[in-house]
Design a protein around this motif. Sequence first.
Motif, PDB file in Angstrom:
ATOM      1  N   THR A 185       0.873  -1.327  -0.159  1.00 63.54           N
ATOM      2  CA  THR A 185      -0.069   0.117   0.041  1.00 63.54           C
ATOM      3  C   THR A 185       0.823   1.374   0.011  1.00 63.54           C
ATOM      4  OG1 THR A 185      -0.026  -0.017   2.641  1.00 63.54           O
ATOM      5  CG2 THR A 185      -1.698  -1.261   1.274  1.00 63.54           C
ATOM      6  N   HIS A 186       0.356   2.222  -0.594  1.00 66.09           N
ATOM      7  CA  HIS A 186       0.919   3.587  -0.479  1.00 66.09           C
ATOM      8  C   HIS A 186      -0.131   4.728  -0.506  1.00 66.09           C
ATOM      9  CE1 HIS A 186       4.319   6.264  -1.063  1.00 66.09           C
ATOM     10  NE2 HIS A 186       3.676   6.821  -2.072  1.00 66.09           N
ATOM     11  N   THR A 187       0.107   5.829   0.305  1.00 64.58           N
ATOM     12  CA  THR A 187      -0.766   6.663   0.397  1.00 64.58           C
ATOM     13  C   THR A 187       0.003   8.228   0.139  1.00 64.58           C
ATOM     14  OG1 THR A 187      -2.060   5.443   2.034  1.00 64.58           O
ATOM     15  CG2 THR A 187      -2.292   8.213   1.730  1.00 64.58           C
ATOM     16  N   ILE A 188      -0.470   8.701  -0.979  1.00 64.80           N
ATOM     17  CA  ILE A 188      -0.133  10.172  -0.831  1.00 64.80           C
ATOM     18  C   ILE A 188      -1.060  11.040  -1.214  1.00 64.80           C
ATOM     19  CG2 ILE A 188       0.988  11.626  -2.863  1.00 64.80           C
ATOM     20  CD1 ILE A 188       2.155   9.193  -4.152  1.00 64.80           C
ATOM     21  N   GLY A 189      -1.279  12.026   0.002  1.00 65.72           N
ATOM     22  CA  GLY A 189      -2.050  13.057   0.386  1.00 65.72           C
ATOM     23  C   GLY A 189      -3.435  12.354   0.604  1.00 65.72           C
ATOM     24  N   ASP A 190      -4.558  12.459  -0.308  1.00 70.03           N
ATOM     25  CA  ASP A 190      -5.813  11.897  -0.123  1.00 70.03           C
ATOM     26  C   ASP A 190      -5.877  10.681  -0.998  1.00 70.03           C
ATOM     27  OD1 ASP A 190      -6.649  13.688   1.878  1.00 70.03           O
ATOM     28  OD2 ASP A 190      -7.609  15.144   0.657  1.00 70.03           O
ATOM     29  N   GLU A 191      -4.892  10.393  -1.655  1.00 67.64           N
ATOM     30  CA  GLU A 191      -4.951   8.980  -2.674  1.00 67.64           C
ATOM     31  C   GLU A 191      -4.210   7.940  -1.985  1.00 67.64           C
ATOM     32  OE1 GLU A 191      -4.807   8.525  -7.444  1.00 67.64           O
ATOM     33  OE2 GLU A 191      -3.246   9.583  -6.462  1.00 67.64           O
ATOM     34  N   ALA A 192      -4.887   6.853  -1.919  1.00 65.12           N
ATOM     35  CA  ALA A 192      -4.482   5.525  -1.556  1.00 65.12           C
ATOM     36  C   ALA A 192      -4.213   4.652  -2.636  1.00 65.12           C
ATOM     37  CB  ALA A 192      -5.219   4.814  -0.367  1.00 65.12           C
ATOM     38  N   MET A 193      -3.214   3.760  -2.704  1.00 67.12           N
ATOM     39  CA  MET A 193      -3.025   2.724  -3.761  1.00 67.12           C
ATOM     40  C   MET A 193      -2.612   1.365  -3.282  1.00 67.12           C
ATOM     41  SD  MET A 193      -0.795   5.293  -6.160  1.00 67.12           S
ATOM     42  CE  MET A 193      -0.300   6.306  -4.969  1.00 67.12           C
ATOM     43  N   LEU A 194      -3.056   0.496  -3.729  1.00 65.96           N
ATOM     44  CA  LEU A 194      -2.791  -0.976  -3.354  1.00 65.96           C
ATOM     45  C   LEU A 194      -2.068  -1.703  -4.807  1.00 65.96           C
ATOM     46  CD1 LEU A 194      -3.062  -3.397  -1.635  1.00 65.96           C
ATOM     47  CD2 LEU A 194      -5.337  -3.901  -2.796  1.00 65.96           C
ATOM     48  N   VAL A 195      -1.060  -2.195  -4.666  1.00 65.77           N
ATOM     49  CA  VAL A 195      -0.305  -2.388  -5.563  1.00 65.77           C
ATOM     50  C   VAL A 195       0.156  -4.088  -5.668  1.00 65.77           C
ATOM     51  CG1 VAL A 195       1.781  -1.974  -7.204  1.00 65.77           C
ATOM     52  CG2 VAL A 195       0.701  -0.094  -6.080  1.00 65.77           C
ATOM     53  N   SER A 196      -0.141  -4.776  -6.781  1.00 69.94           N
ATOM     54  CA  SER A 196       0.205  -6.040  -6.544  1.00 69.94           C
ATOM     55  C   SER A 196       1.699  -6.286  -7.029  1.00 69.94           C
ATOM     56  CB  SER A 196      -0.591  -7.001  -7.518  1.00 69.94           C
ATOM     57  OG  SER A 196      -0.269  -8.110  -7.856  1.00 69.94           O
ATOM     58  N   ALA A 236      -8.636   8.443   0.672  1.00 70.50           N
ATOM     59  CA  ALA A 236      -8.034   8.500   2.085  1.00 70.50           C
ATOM     60  C   ALA A 236      -8.908   7.100   2.816  1.00 70.50           C
ATOM     61  CB  ALA A 236      -8.319   9.643   2.773  1.00 70.50           C
ATOM     62  N   THR A 237     -10.171   6.982   2.512  1.00 70.21           N
ATOM     63  CA  THR A 237     -10.954   6.024   3.590  1.00 70.21           C
ATOM     64  C   THR A 237     -10.527   4.648   2.979  1.00 70.21           C
ATOM     65  OG1 THR A 237     -12.805   7.598   3.457  1.00 70.21           O
ATOM     66  CG2 THR A 237     -13.123   5.205   3.889  1.00 70.21           C
ATOM     67  N   LEU A 238     -10.190   4.560   1.628  1.00 68.03           N
ATOM     68  CA  LEU A 238      -9.594   3.278   1.336  1.00 68.03           C
ATOM     69  C   LEU A 238      -8.403   2.881   1.901  1.00 68.03           C
ATOM     70  CD1 LEU A 238      -9.386   0.725  -0.557  1.00 68.03           C
ATOM     71  CD2 LEU A 238      -8.415   2.149  -2.231  1.00 68.03           C
ATOM     72  N   GLY A 239      -7.454   4.238   2.191  1.00 63.23           N
ATOM     73  CA  GLY A 239      -6.341   4.064   2.610  1.00 63.23           C
ATOM     74  C   GLY A 239      -6.256   3.335   4.140  1.00 63.23           C
ATOM     75  N   ALA A 240      -7.308   4.131   4.755  1.00 69.02           N
ATOM     76  CA  ALA A 240      -7.498   3.782   6.383  1.00 69.02           C
ATOM     77  C   ALA A 240      -7.960   2.340   6.582  1.00 69.02           C
ATOM     78  CB  ALA A 240      -8.578   4.728   6.806  1.00 69.02           C
ATOM     79  N   VAL A 241      -8.774   1.938   5.720  1.00 66.57           N
ATOM     80  CA  VAL A 241      -9.228   0.359   5.523  1.00 66.57           C
ATOM     81  C   VAL A 241      -8.028  -0.318   5.307  1.00 66.57           C
ATOM     82  CG1 VAL A 241     -10.591  -1.320   4.470  1.00 66.57           C
ATOM     83  CG2 VAL A 241     -11.420   1.205   4.915  1.00 66.57           C
ATOM     84  N   LEU A 242      -6.987  -0.259   4.568  1.00 63.08           N
ATOM     85  CA  LEU A 242      -6.034  -0.932   3.974  1.00 63.08           C
ATOM     86  C   LEU A 242      -4.987  -0.998   5.019  1.00 63.08           C
ATOM     87  CD1 LEU A 242      -5.211   0.313   0.250  1.00 63.08           C
ATOM     88  CD2 LEU A 242      -6.163  -2.026   1.178  1.00 63.08           C
TER      89      LEU A 242
END
Length: 86
Positions: A9-20, A34-40
């Motif tokens: 996972t990686h978060t930049i500002g309000d954008e979250a990313m999940l990378v395979s 950011a909500t996705l980022g919090a869940v991750l």
Amino acid sequence: MKLKSEFITHTIGDEAMLVSLGSSAFHGMVRGNATLGAVLELLKQDTTEEAVVDAMCEKYDAPRETIAADVHRVVVKLREIGAIDG
């Protein structure tokens, strides 16, 4: 349930990313807010969907039903791509 180790996972500002990392059937990246980022972040430890909802309710001022529906939607999608165990 827990996020599989072949996903990062990686978060930049309000954008979250999940990378395979490519060792799963899903190859790619999931982007969200950011909500996705919090869940991750919560899924980096073994937990339950209910515990994630509880933690999100403490963090965000929104109706529990709304948070539970959002968390469930994320969990379903993560299961579909094989990103979480359990």
